[in-house]
Design a protein around this motif. Structure first.
Motif, short mmCIF file in Angstrom:
data_model
loop_
_atom_site.label_atom_id
_atom_site.label_comp_id
_atom_site.label_asym_id
_atom_site.label_seq_id
_atom_site.Cartn_x
_atom_site.Cartn_y
_atom_site.Cartn_z
N THR A 138 7.21 2.44 1.98
CA THR A 138 7.92 3.58 1.28
C THR A 138 7.91 5.00 2.00
O THR A 138 8.97 5.72 1.90
N ARG A 139 6.61 5.40 2.09
CA ARG A 139 6.44 6.66 2.79
C ARG A 139 7.21 6.91 4.12
O ARG A 139 7.89 7.77 4.41
N ASP A 195 0.72 -1.09 -0.04
CA ASP A 195 0.01 0.06 0.03
C ASP A 195 0.91 1.29 -0.04
O ASP A 195 0.43 2.45 0.17
N GLY A 196 2.14 1.13 -0.27
CA GLY A 196 3.05 2.02 0.18
C GLY A 196 3.36 2.90 1.30
O GLY A 196 4.36 3.76 1.29
N THR A 197 2.83 2.18 2.45
CA THR A 197 3.01 2.85 3.78
C THR A 197 4.58 2.54 4.21
O THR A 197 5.29 3.68 4.61
N HIS A 246 5.30 10.45 -5.82
CA HIS A 246 3.95 9.93 -5.56
C HIS A 246 3.52 9.95 -4.09
O HIS A 246 2.30 9.90 -4.26
N HIS A 247 4.30 10.27 -2.94
CA HIS A 247 3.85 10.41 -1.85
C HIS A 247 3.84 11.66 -1.34
O HIS A 247 2.88 12.24 -0.39
N PHE A 248 4.69 12.48 -1.88
CA PHE A 248 4.78 13.96 -1.60
C PHE A 248 5.08 14.91 -2.71
O PHE A 248 5.77 14.65 -3.50
N LEU A 293 6.29 17.46 2.37
CA LEU A 293 7.21 16.43 3.16
C LEU A 293 7.35 17.26 4.29
O LEU A 293 7.41 16.35 5.43
#
Length: 204
Positions: free
Chosen positions: A8-9, A4-6, A46-48, A54
């Protein structure tokens, strides 16, 4: 199972925080974070959406963890004694123990790092820090006023100023710890704060 990308974040946040504490926000680039994590720019954005986004996420995370820790330690102190003065003394003692267990107190405080470069951020980021400090003032101020009702202070004081002293001592101690490269400075200064409160209320 798809990710779910958690993870990586969190990897980005952890690497960014470490770099910002060492170099400051202006001195930390997205490329620096990517080099530390081994991620791609695509993964980062993708996350920020931006470096500023950030920064806000880091401050929000730091504030949430800080307040959660504060409440947990204060609640423990309240369970250990009924007298508000003794609760304060226990609180400061427990917080000093927590600071002694930090992996590297000389790295400093994320809030301080941001405030040194406050011109780089808008009020939405600074408001998170203001709100955090206001929460500490409110909760410690309530405890100090309860203490003063049972044990009148030996000298005239503004109890909100005494509550603010906690942040003033802690943040200053982080600067000292980094300057002196002494990880024990922060805990020692918190114990001096404890001594002050003990003397103020004449607690045995």
């Amino acid at each position: 199972m798809p990710k779910d990308g958690t993870e990586t974040r969190l990897q980005i946040l952890d690497a960014a925080q470490e770099l910002i504490l060492a170099r400051g926000f202006a001195g930390t680039s997205v490329d620096d974070i990517l080099a530390r994590t081994g991620l791609t720019k695509g993964a980062f954005f993708h996350h920020f959406k931006s470096k500023h986004e950030l920064a806000r996420a880091l401050v929000e995370r730091h504030s949430a963890r800080d307040l959660e820790r504060f409440e947990a330690i204060l609640e423990r102190a309240e369970r250990l004694h009924r007298d508000p003065v003794q609760q304060l003394l226990i609180f400061f003692g427990l917080y000093a123990e927590f600071l002694e267990e930090l992996a590297d107190p000389t790295a400093g405080c994320l809030f301080a790092s941001y405030l040194y470069e406050s011109q780089l951020f808008d009020d939405s980021v600074l408001e998170i820090i203001r709100s955090n400090f206001a929460h500490w003032r409110k909760r410690l101020g309530e405890k100090l006023r309860a203490a003063a009702e049972l044990h009148p202070p030996r000298i005239p004081v503004d109890l909100d100023d005494v509550a603010d002293m906690f942040n003033a001592v802690a943040e200053g101690a982080f600067v000292m710890a980094r300057t002196e490269q002494d990880p024990k400075v922060v805990a020692r200064q918190l114990r001096q704060m404890r001594n002050y409160v003990e003397l103020l209320f004449g607690a045995a």
